[in-house]
Design an enzyme around this catalytic site. Structure first.
Site, PDB file in Angstrom:
ATOM      1  CD  GLU A 260      -3.005  -1.209   2.156  1.00 23.14           C
ATOM      2  OE1 GLU A 260      -4.156  -1.401   1.754  1.00 23.14           O
ATOM      3  OE2 GLU A 260      -2.731  -1.010   3.346  1.00 23.14           O
TER       4      GLU A 260
ATOM      5  CB  CYS B 115       3.095   7.590   2.820  1.00 23.79           C
ATOM      6  SG  CYS B 115       3.544   6.522   4.190  1.00 23.79           S
TER       7      CYS B 115
ATOM      8  CB  CYS C  48       7.127  -4.919   9.580  1.00 23.92           C
ATOM      9  SG  CYS C  48       8.446  -4.149  10.545  1.00 23.92           S
TER      10      CYS C  48
ATOM     11  CB  CYS D 122       5.533  -2.232  16.949  1.00 22.61           C
ATOM     12  SG  CYS D 122       7.216  -1.807  16.469  1.00 22.61           S
TER      13      CYS D 122
ATOM     14  CB  CYS E 209       2.298  -1.697  14.039  1.00 25.66           C
ATOM     15  SG  CYS E 209       2.609  -1.524  12.278  1.00 25.66           S
TER      16      CYS E 209
ATOM     17  CB  CYS F 259       0.701   6.137  11.371  1.00 30.50           C
ATOM     18  SG  CYS F 259       1.572   7.525  10.722  1.00 30.50           S
TER      19      CYS F 259
HETATM   20  N1  SAH Z   1       8.766   0.857  10.467  1.00 35.42           N
HETATM   21  C1  SAH Z   1       8.901   2.253  10.492  1.00 35.42           C
HETATM   22  C2  SAH Z   1       8.048   2.973   9.463  1.00 35.42           C
HETATM   23  C3  SAH Z   1       6.673   2.440   9.238  1.00 35.42           C
HETATM   24  S1  SAH Z   1       5.551   2.608  10.590  1.00 35.42           S
HETATM   25  C4  SAH Z   1       8.638   2.794  11.883  1.00 35.42           C
HETATM   26  O1  SAH Z   1       8.192   2.044  12.733  1.00 35.42           O
HETATM   27  O2  SAH Z   1       8.960   3.946  12.097  1.00 35.42           O
HETATM   28  C5  SAH Z   1       5.113   4.320  10.464  1.00 35.42           C
HETATM   29  C6  SAH Z   1       4.714   4.965  11.761  1.00 35.42           C
HETATM   30  O3  SAH Z   1       3.414   4.541  12.179  1.00 35.42           O
HETATM   31  C7  SAH Z   1       5.639   4.670  12.931  1.00 35.42           C
HETATM   32  O4  SAH Z   1       5.905   5.856  13.644  1.00 35.42           O
HETATM   33  C8  SAH Z   1       4.801   3.729  13.762  1.00 35.42           C
HETATM   34  O5  SAH Z   1       5.216   3.667  15.093  1.00 35.42           O
HETATM   35  C9  SAH Z   1       3.426   4.317  13.579  1.00 35.42           C
HETATM   36  N2  SAH Z   1       2.312   3.448  13.930  1.00 35.42           N
HETATM   37  C10 SAH Z   1       2.223   2.119  13.795  1.00 35.42           C
HETATM   38  N3  SAH Z   1       1.012   1.681  14.218  1.00 35.42           N
HETATM   39  C11 SAH Z   1       0.337   2.782  14.594  1.00 35.42           C
HETATM   40  C12 SAH Z   1      -0.991   2.992  15.098  1.00 35.42           C
HETATM   41  N4  SAH Z   1      -1.830   1.992  15.241  1.00 35.42           N
HETATM   42  N5  SAH Z   1      -1.363   4.266  15.380  1.00 35.42           N
HETATM   43  C13 SAH Z   1      -0.515   5.294  15.194  1.00 35.42           C
HETATM   44  N6  SAH Z   1       0.726   5.162  14.715  1.00 35.42           N
HETATM   45  C14 SAH Z   1       1.155   3.916  14.422  1.00 35.42           C
HETATM   46 FE1  SF4 Z   2       7.294  -2.540  11.720  1.00 37.64          FE
HETATM   47 FE2  SF4 Z   2       4.956  -1.460  12.356  1.00 37.64          FE
HETATM   48 FE3  SF4 Z   2       6.926  -1.531  14.168  1.00 37.64          FE
HETATM   49 FE4  SF4 Z   2       7.127   0.123  12.028  1.00 37.64          FE
HETATM   50  S1  SF4 Z   2       5.604   0.229  13.667  1.00 37.64           S
HETATM   51  S2  SF4 Z   2       8.703  -1.243  12.846  1.00 37.64           S
HETATM   52  S3  SF4 Z   2       6.093  -1.133  10.463  1.00 37.64           S
HETATM   53  S4  SF4 Z   2       5.880  -3.310  13.275  1.00 37.64           S
END
Ligand code: SAH
Ligand code: SF4
Length: 349
Positions: free
Chosen positions: A91, A104, A111, A115, A118, A335
């Site tokens: 996406e 973006c 990934c 986390c 996410c 995000c």
């Molecule tokens: N892997 C990288 C970039 C992709 S994630 C990273 O983690 O930075 C992009 C952003 O979305 C990151 O700041 C991540 O912490 C945030 N993110 C992930 N899940 C989210 C959620 N449910 N609500 C808000 N931000 C989120």
């Molecule tokens: Fe991976 Fe999502 Fe963590 Fe970014 S926020 S490092 S995309 S698991």
């Protein structure tokens, strides 16, 4: 299988054209058609001889990704789902701001960082995206914008995946997006968002690419961050913060820290004070991101009151902080909402 041309530098394309016994200027013509005119059909490359056009068509493709879905949200947000050659889906999101149009980009299918809040991480990592697949996202999104005469002016690597876990392809893609022979987007208008893989941050600092580094912090101490961002166990804050300082010094850019506000988890004013102490000596900016709900995830967004209070504590100690507007929620483009498998409600294109 046909070879894809988008994502190649002029040197790489020159190797191909030499292999076909073409004259050097054909490389420039092809570069121009791909990156400037955004033409993907060799038949339309009218300054190439007809037999060359069909010869190219037999062996090459400009881009072999397909638009599986395109959704338009509020405030000029658009989300694309692209099918890759092996059937996987990535996406890509477009956001329109007063200062320009931002793209973006995704860098991986899934990934591995895990986390817990996410959507992208939920299914693990399937594979890295190649440079043609990263540039392919730009190509198809820019083609769509060409219809309205708009140009992608900003790039953020903040889509699916961890760009520093696919270092080679991610940083070379940004180089190509910057190059004059390519789209010519200024490094000053590029941001790479990372979960905080410190050895790679240090490597990026040596690249002479003054892009903005965004670090997904989400917690001011190791105790909480270990839980929210598991890679912190490997690269704790005592390693991450000095790496960010060094990056800021080398690039001359202030580092952005992303902090997704989760109710009752990381939004207590005491944590804001702790964050203030952690970051007070740094050239940085803090983005407080409203937490975006993800199906199957228990975390909830912090109430706006709590977010404002958190911001005020940080402002009081002199830190630069903003509450980011949530964009793209209604089309699952915000995000952390990007994912490999589209839900049933997404099935229509
Ligand atoms: N892997 C990288 C970039 C992709 S994630 C990273 O983690 O930075 C992009 C952003 O979305 C990151 O700041 C991540 O912490 C945030 N993110 C992930 N899940 C989210 C959620 N449910 N609500 C808000 N931000 C989120
Ligand atoms: Fe991976 Fe999502 Fe963590 Fe970014 S926020 S490092 S995309 S698991």
């Amino acid at each position: 299988m046909k070879t894809v041309l988008i994502g190649r530098t002029s040197e790489e394309l020159a190797q191909i054209t030499r292999g076909l016994n073409l004259q050097a200027y054909r490389t420039d013509q092809l570069m121009d058609w791909m990156y400037r005119q955004r033409v993907d059909d060799f038949e339309q490359m009218t300054n190439l001889p007809l037999d060359l056009r069909s010869q190219l068509d037999e062996r090459f493709r400009v881009c072999d990704m397909k638009v599986l879905q395109h959704r338009t949200g509020e405030e000029g947000t658009e989300k694309f789902a692209f099918t890759l050659r092996d059937g996987e889906v990535v996406e890509t999101v477009i956001m329109r701001y007063e200062h320009g149009v931002s793209l973006c980009l995704s860098t991986q299918v899934g990934c591995v960082m895990g986390c817990p809040f996410c959507a992208t991480g939920a299914g693990g990592l399937l594979r890295n995206l190649s440079r043609p697949e990263i540039l392919g996202q730009w190509f198809l999104a820019q083609r769509r914008l060409d219809e309205t005469g708009e140009r992608i002016s900003h790039v953020v690597m903040m889509g699916m995946g961890e760009p520093l876990n696919n270092y080679e392809h991610s940083h070379k893609s940004l180089r190509l997006l910057h190059s004059e022979e390519g789209p010519g987007i200024s490094y000053r208008r590029m941001t790479l968002s990372t979960v905080g893989i410190t050895p790679r941050i240090l490597q990026l600092a040596e690249e002479d690419m003054p892009i903005t580094l965004a670090v997904s912090l989400h917690a001011p101490n190791d105790y909480l961050r270990d839980r929210l961002v598991p890679v912190n166990k490997k690269h704790p804050l005592s390693e991450l913060i000095p790496a960010c300082e060094l990056y800021a010094e080398h690039s001359g850019r202030r580092v952005s820290f992303e902090y997704a506000m989760m109710k009752g988890v990381n939004d207590h004013p005491e944590l804001a004070r702790e964050l203030g102490v952690l970051l007070r000596d740094m050239t940085c900016h803090i983005n407080l991101i409203p937490f975006n709900p993800v199906p199957g995830v228990d975390y909830e967004p912090s109430p706006l009151e709590a977010v404002r209070k958190f911001r005020d504590v940080l402002s009081m100690v002199g830190l630069s902080v903003t509450i980011r507007r949530p964009l793209g929620l209604e089309i699952d483009a915000a995000c952390g909402q990007l994912r490999r498998h589209l839900g049933a409600e997404d099935a229509v294109t």
